[in-house]
Write an enzyme that holds these catalytic residues in place. Structure first.
Site, PDB file in Angstrom:
ATOM      1  N   TYR A 144       0.881  -1.244   0.004  1.00 33.20           N
ATOM      2  CA  TYR A 144       0.018   0.073  -0.116  1.00 33.20           C
ATOM      3  C   TYR A 144       0.952   1.205   0.051  1.00 33.20           C
ATOM      4  O   TYR A 144       0.595   2.133  -0.834  1.00 33.20           O
ATOM      5  CB  TYR A 144      -0.941   0.040   1.185  1.00 33.20           C
ATOM      6  CG  TYR A 144      -1.404   1.136   1.491  1.00 33.20           C
ATOM      7  CD1 TYR A 144      -2.702   1.708   0.817  1.00 33.20           C
ATOM      8  CD2 TYR A 144      -1.368   2.062   2.729  1.00 33.20           C
ATOM      9  CE1 TYR A 144      -3.426   2.930   0.906  1.00 33.20           C
ATOM     10  CE2 TYR A 144      -1.762   3.197   2.843  1.00 33.20           C
ATOM     11  CZ  TYR A 144      -2.886   3.793   2.062  1.00 33.20           C
ATOM     12  OH  TYR A 144      -3.586   4.984   2.493  1.00 33.20           O
ATOM     13  N   LYS A 148       1.543   4.078  -2.939  1.00 36.95           N
ATOM     14  CA  LYS A 148       1.112   5.592  -2.508  1.00 36.95           C
ATOM     15  C   LYS A 148       2.188   6.331  -2.875  1.00 36.95           C
ATOM     16  O   LYS A 148       1.863   7.615  -3.493  1.00 36.95           O
ATOM     17  CB  LYS A 148       0.694   5.656  -1.008  1.00 36.95           C
ATOM     18  CG  LYS A 148      -0.645   4.977  -0.763  1.00 36.95           C
ATOM     19  CD  LYS A 148      -1.945   5.517  -1.265  1.00 36.95           C
ATOM     20  CE  LYS A 148      -2.456   6.797  -0.724  1.00 36.95           C
ATOM     21  NZ  LYS A 148      -3.685   7.195  -1.530  1.00 36.95           N
TER      22      LYS A 148
END
Ligand SMILES: NC(=O)C1=CN([C@@H]2O[C@H](COP(=O)(O)OP(=O)(O)OC[C@H]3O[C@@H](n4cnc5c(N)ncnc54)[C@H](O)[C@@H]3O)[C@@H](O)[C@H]2O)C=CC1
Ligand SMILES: CC(C)=CCC[C@@H](C)[C@H]1CC[C@H]2C3=C(CC[C@]12C)[C@@]1(C)CCC(=O)C[C@@H]1CC3
Length: 345
Positions: A144, A148
Site C-alpha cells: 500500500y 502510494k
C-alpha cells in the site's frame, strides 16, 4: 482533444467518492455549492445533486465520460490498505493514477487534488513532527505504502502551469470519524476477541489521528488555493488534527467511550515486534496449506509502538489551514456514531 471548461465552474468529480473519506468530501462540497460527480467501482449511497458513475479508474473511456465539463478532480480511491495483493495495488494506485492524469488532461480538467498519505515517509521507526521535506521511505512498510509513494510522485510531476494543469497532494494521517470502516471496527473487533489488554511498549509514543472533517477541509482549501503561480502547485501537504496524542490514550478513549476496558498491561516493544515477525514468516511458509490473518502484523505493531506525527506548518502557511474540529470533539462524535459497536450491542 482538451475541451476547456469555463473559469469559475463549480463542477467537480470525486474519484473514490463512495468511500469513507470520499463521501464526507462529497457532502461538504455539496454544502459549498459544488455540483458533484462520483466515480467509483461501487455506489454506496444516494444523495440529491450527486451523479454516480460506476467504473474502474483504470478505464480511461469510463473516466472521460465522468469528467465531461469538470474543472476540478479529487482522487481519493484506493484498494483496502490491509490487503496484501501487490498486483491490485500496482494496477490501481500506479497504472490507475497514470490513467486518471491522462483522462484529466484529455478532458480539460484544470486541477487535480490527490489524497496521498503521510505514511509515504514512514519506515516503521520514529517520526517526530516530520515535515514534507523528509525523503520518501526507501523501505516502505507494505505494498500500500510503496504504491502510494509512486502515486504521489506521478501526480506531483504532472503539474504543468504552462499547460494549465495544476496538481497538489494532501497527506492525511490516521483518519477517523463516523462511518470509518477501519480504525474503530478493527479496534472493537480486537477488544471483543479479548486481545486489547496489552500496551505495546511504555505507551508514550505520540501519533496523529485526524478527524475526517479536518481532512475534508484540507482538501477543499487546497482545491480553492490551487491557482496558477500559487505556492502549493506540485507540492505535498500534511493535514492532521495538529494535536499529536499518545497512541494508547487515543485507543483507550475510544474503547472506554464504547464501553470496553482500556488496555493495562505493558509488553516490551521488541518482544511483540519479534513475535509478529515470526508469525508473519510462519503465515508465508504455511500459505500453500492454511490461510490465516494474524491481528499482530509487524506493520501494525510498528504503527502502535512508534512515534509518527507530522508538522502541518506548511499547510498553515501556504493555504491558511487550521483544524476545524478538535480531537476531543472528534472522538466524542465518532464514539456516538457507532451505537452498534458498543459493548453488549
Ligand atoms: N483511512 C485512513 O486512515 C487514510 C486514508 N488515506 C487515503 O485516503 C483515501 C481514501 O481512503 P478511505 O476513504 O479510508 O478508503 P475507502 O476504502 O473507504 O475508500 C476508497 C474508495 O475507492 C474505491 N475504489 C477502489 N478501487 C477503485 C478503482 N479501481 N476504481 C474506482 N474506485 C475504486 C472504493 O470502492 C472505495 O469507495 C485513500 O487514497 C487512502 O490511501 C490516507 C491516509 C490515511
Ligand atoms: C495512526 C494510524 C496510521 C492509524 C491507522 C489505522 C490502523 C492502522 C489502526 C487502527 C486500529 C489499530 C490497532 C492496532 C494497530 C493499528 C491499527 C490497525 C493494533 C492491532 C495494534 C496491536 C494491538 O494491541 C491491537 C491494536 C488494535 C487496533
Amino acid at each position: 482533444m482538451a475541451t476547456r471548461v469555463r473559469p469559475g465552474n463549480k463542477r467537480c468529480a470525486v474519484i473514490g467518492g463512495s468511500g469513507f473519506l470520499g463521501r464526507h468530501l462529497v457532502e461538504k462540497l455539496l454544502d459549498r455549492g459544488y455540483s458533484v460527480s462520483v466515480f467509483d467501482i461501487r455506489q454506496s449511497y444516494e444523495l440529491p445533486g450527486v451523479v454516480f458513475h460506476m467504473g474502474d479508474l483504470c478505464d480511461k473511456q469510463a473516466l472521460l465520460t465522468a469528467l465531461k465539463d469538470v474543472s476540478l478532480v479529487f482522487h481519493c480511491a484506493s484498494p483496502f490498505p490491509g490487503s496484501d495483493d501487490r498486483a491490485l495495488f500496482e494496477r490501481v494506485n500506479i497504472q490507475g493514477t497514470q490513467t486518471v492524469i491522462l483522462a484529466c488532461i484529455e478532458a480539460g480538467v484544470q486541477k487535480l487534488v490527490l489524497t496521498s498519505s503521510a505514511s509515504v515517509v514512514y519506515e516503521g521507526t520514529d517520526i517526530k513532527n516530520g515535515r514534507e521535506d523528509l525523503p520518501y521511505a526507501k523501505k516502505p512498510i507494505d505494498y500500500y505504502t510503496a504504491t502510494k509513494i509512486q502515486q504521489e510522485k506521478l501526480v506531483l510531476e504532472a503539474c504543468d502551469q504552462q499547460k494549465g494543469f495544476l496538481t497538489v497532494a494532501i497527506r492525511p494521517h490516521g483518519i477517523f470519524g463516523p462511518r470509518d470502516p477501519q480504525l474503530v471496527p478493527i479496534l472493537v473487533d480486537t477488544a471483543r476477541r479479548g486481545k486489547m489488554k496489552f500496551i505495546i511498549g511504555d505507551g508514550s509514543n505520540l501519533v496523529d489521528f485526524t478527524f475526517v472533517e479536518n481532512v475534508v477541509h484540507g482538501h477543499i482549501l487546497a482545491a480553492e488555493t490551487l491557482k496558477s503561480n500559487s505556492p502549493i502547485c506540485g507540492k505535498p501537504y500534511h493535514i492532521t488534527n495538529d494535536e499529536p496524542v499518545r497512541f494508547w490514550d487515543f485507543m483507550s478513549e475510544v474503547l472506554v467511550g464504547l464501553g470496553y476496558a482500556a488496555p493495562r498491561y505493558h509488553l516490551p516493544y521488541a518482544l511483540v515486534y519479534g513475535l509478529a515477525l515470526l508469525l508473519w514468516l510462519l503465515t508465508l511458509v504455511l500459505r500453500p496449506f492454511v490461510s490465516f490473518k494474524p491481528t499482530f502484523t509487524p506493520m501494525r505493531v510498528a504503527l502502535a509502538g512508534t512515534h509518527h506525527y507530522y508538522s502541518c506548518e506548511r499547510a498553515k502557511e501556504d493555504m491558511g489551514y487550521k483544524p476545524v474540529v478538535s480531537l476531543k470533539e472528534g472522538i466524542a462524535r465518532t464514539v456516538q456514531s457507532y451505537p452498534h459497536l458498543r459493548r453488549g450491542a
